[in-house]
Design a protein around this motif. Structure first.
Motif, PDB file in Angstrom:
ATOM      1  N   TYR A 123       0.834  -1.209   0.000  1.00 32.24           N
ATOM      2  CA  TYR A 123       0.000   0.000   0.000  1.00 32.24           C
ATOM      3  C   TYR A 123       0.869   1.260   0.000  1.00 32.24           C
ATOM      4  N   CYS A 127       0.764   3.654  -3.174  1.00 33.81           N
ATOM      5  CA  CYS A 127      -0.033   4.862  -2.912  1.00 33.81           C
ATOM      6  C   CYS A 127       0.814   6.047  -2.445  1.00 33.81           C
ATOM      7  N   TYR A 218      -5.599  -3.075  -0.201  1.00 29.94           N
ATOM      8  CA  TYR A 218      -5.822  -3.340  -1.619  1.00 29.94           C
ATOM      9  C   TYR A 218      -6.960  -2.513  -2.203  1.00 29.94           C
ATOM     10  N   THR A 219      -7.862  -2.044  -1.365  1.00 38.38           N
ATOM     11  CA  THR A 219      -8.874  -1.089  -1.842  1.00 38.38           C
ATOM     12  C   THR A 219      -8.203   0.214  -2.250  1.00 38.38           C
ATOM     13  N   GLN A 220      -7.281   0.670  -1.404  1.00 34.03           N
ATOM     14  CA  GLN A 220      -6.541   1.891  -1.714  1.00 34.03           C
ATOM     15  C   GLN A 220      -5.614   1.694  -2.914  1.00 34.03           C
ATOM     16  N   ALA A 222      -6.105  -0.427  -5.415  1.00 35.40           N
ATOM     17  CA  ALA A 222      -6.946  -0.476  -6.611  1.00 35.40           C
ATOM     18  C   ALA A 222      -7.365   0.926  -7.045  1.00 35.40           C
ATOM     19  N   SER A 223      -7.686   1.763  -6.057  1.00 39.53           N
ATOM     20  CA  SER A 223      -8.080   3.141  -6.362  1.00 39.53           C
ATOM     21  C   SER A 223      -6.929   3.910  -7.016  1.00 39.53           C
ATOM     22  N   SER A 224      -5.711   3.711  -6.488  1.00 38.48           N
ATOM     23  CA  SER A 224      -4.534   4.388  -7.055  1.00 38.48           C
ATOM     24  C   SER A 224      -4.214   3.889  -8.455  1.00 38.48           C
ATOM     25  N   PHE A 226      -6.301   2.613 -10.679  1.00 37.68           N
ATOM     26  CA  PHE A 226      -7.300   3.106 -11.637  1.00 37.68           C
ATOM     27  C   PHE A 226      -7.059   4.565 -12.026  1.00 37.68           C
ATOM     28  N   ARG A 227      -6.425   5.313 -11.115  1.00 36.27           N
ATOM     29  CA  ARG A 227      -6.151   6.717 -11.408  1.00 36.27           C
ATOM     30  C   ARG A 227      -4.891   6.910 -12.253  1.00 36.27           C
ATOM     31  N   LYS A 234       0.420   0.866 -14.484  1.00 42.72           N
ATOM     32  CA  LYS A 234      -0.623  -0.008 -13.930  1.00 42.72           C
ATOM     33  C   LYS A 234      -0.150  -1.450 -13.851  1.00 42.72           C
TER      34      LYS A 234
END
Length: 312
Positions: A123, A127, A218-220, A222-224, A226-227, A234
């Motif tokens: 993370y 991130c 992993y939520t954070q 995934a968000s990073s 996608f951005r 990626k």
């Protein structure tokens, strides 16, 4: 039924995987192969991480600790299992059983905590890449490993000590190939309410909190991802997490399988194989997962193999 005090219980009978004597050579070979693969694979990971300067990062330090933990967990279970396969009476002493329970709890808890720490490391790396070396310093890495070990020691020590308050009946047959906490408690004649409450609390804390941490990380991530604009960026971010996701899925997936198997079947063989999948298979496969799915480990492994070939 009259109960006996625990001090009168000299030992327990481990039922193993099957009573079929014709299958014992196959089972012996299977456990031996699994043990050798686990030891050699994880020792190789430790060797590579400790000798390659470019792998002296938090992710690989966590990995080497995980490998050492996997060796210890397998050693806690398999050698005694191999001895019992060839023994006429598949027994284990009361002290040996309690010791096996404590060490199994210790290493399983430590693995859960390490997987959570590795998720946090990924993370931070994805991130907060610019602050990665500041946040995940060697001191922070050491503190996370030490904290994981302390939590695991407290958990195994507390649950192990609570076993001392139990008395056991004449039935001392454990329907597994090793001493597992819940299965041993089922044999007790005395009140086990406190033991079960502690088990549930420990399960919630030592599985719920790490799983929540992994999901959050992993939520954070995934968000990073996608951005990210760059497709290459990626891919690189996802590839660095692939091995860890596989290890997490294998560890918690097999644990869930044991829970479901225990709930839906009474077959000793099915339950035993479910515990093999949970306690031994992840430890054997972890080195291969990281070796085959991680480019840095793959390059380092090839380098070591080349050195060995040159020496020969």
């Amino acid at each position: 039924m009259e109960s006996k005090n625990q001090t009168d219980v000299s030992g327990f009978i481990l039922m193993g995987i099957t009573d079929d004597k014709a299958l014992k050579p196959f089972i012996f070979s299977m456990f031996t192969s699994m043990y050798l693969l686990t030891i050699l694979g994880n020792l190789l990971i430790i060797l590579i991480v400790s000798t390659e300067s470019n792998l002296q990062t938090p992710m690989y330090i966590f990995l080497s600790n995980l490998s050492f933990n996997d060796i210890c967990l397998s050693t806690t279970i398999i050698p005694k299992t191999l001895v019992n396969i060839h023994a006429e009476e598949q027994s284990i002493t009361y002290t040996g059983c309690l010791t096996q329970i404590c060490f199994t709890l210790l290493f399983c808890s430590f693995e859960s905590c390490l997987l959570s720490a590795m998720a946090y490391d990924r993370y931070v790396a994805i991130c907060h890449p610019l602050n990665y070396m500041v946040i995940m310093s060697s001191q922070t890495c050491g503190q996370l490993i030490l904290l994981s070990l302390i939590i695991s020691l407290v958990n195994s020590g507390l649950l192990g000590l609570m076993m001392l308050r139990l008395s056991f009946c004449t039935n001392v047959e454990i329907p597994l190939f090793f001493c597992e906490l819940a299965q041993v408690i089922k044999l007790a004649c005395s009140d086990t309410l406190v033991n079960y409450i502690l088990i549930y609390l420990a399960t919630i804390i030592l599985n719920g909190i790490p799983i929540s941490g992994i999901i959050f990380s992993y939520t954070q991530i995934a968000s990073s991802v996608f951005r990210m604009v760059s497709v290459k960026g990626k891919y690189k971010a996802i590839s660095t997490c692939g091995s860890h996701i596989s290890m997490v899925s294998l560890f918690y997936g097999t644990a869930l399988g044991v829970y479901i198997s225990s709930a839906v079947t009474t077959s000793v063989t099915n339950t035993a194989f479910a515990y093999v999948m949970c306690t031994l298979v992840p430890q054997m496969l972890n080195p291969f997962i990281y070796s085959l799915r991680n480019r840095d480990m793959e390059v380092a492994l090839r380098k070591h193999i080349s050195r060995v070939v040159c020496l020969l």
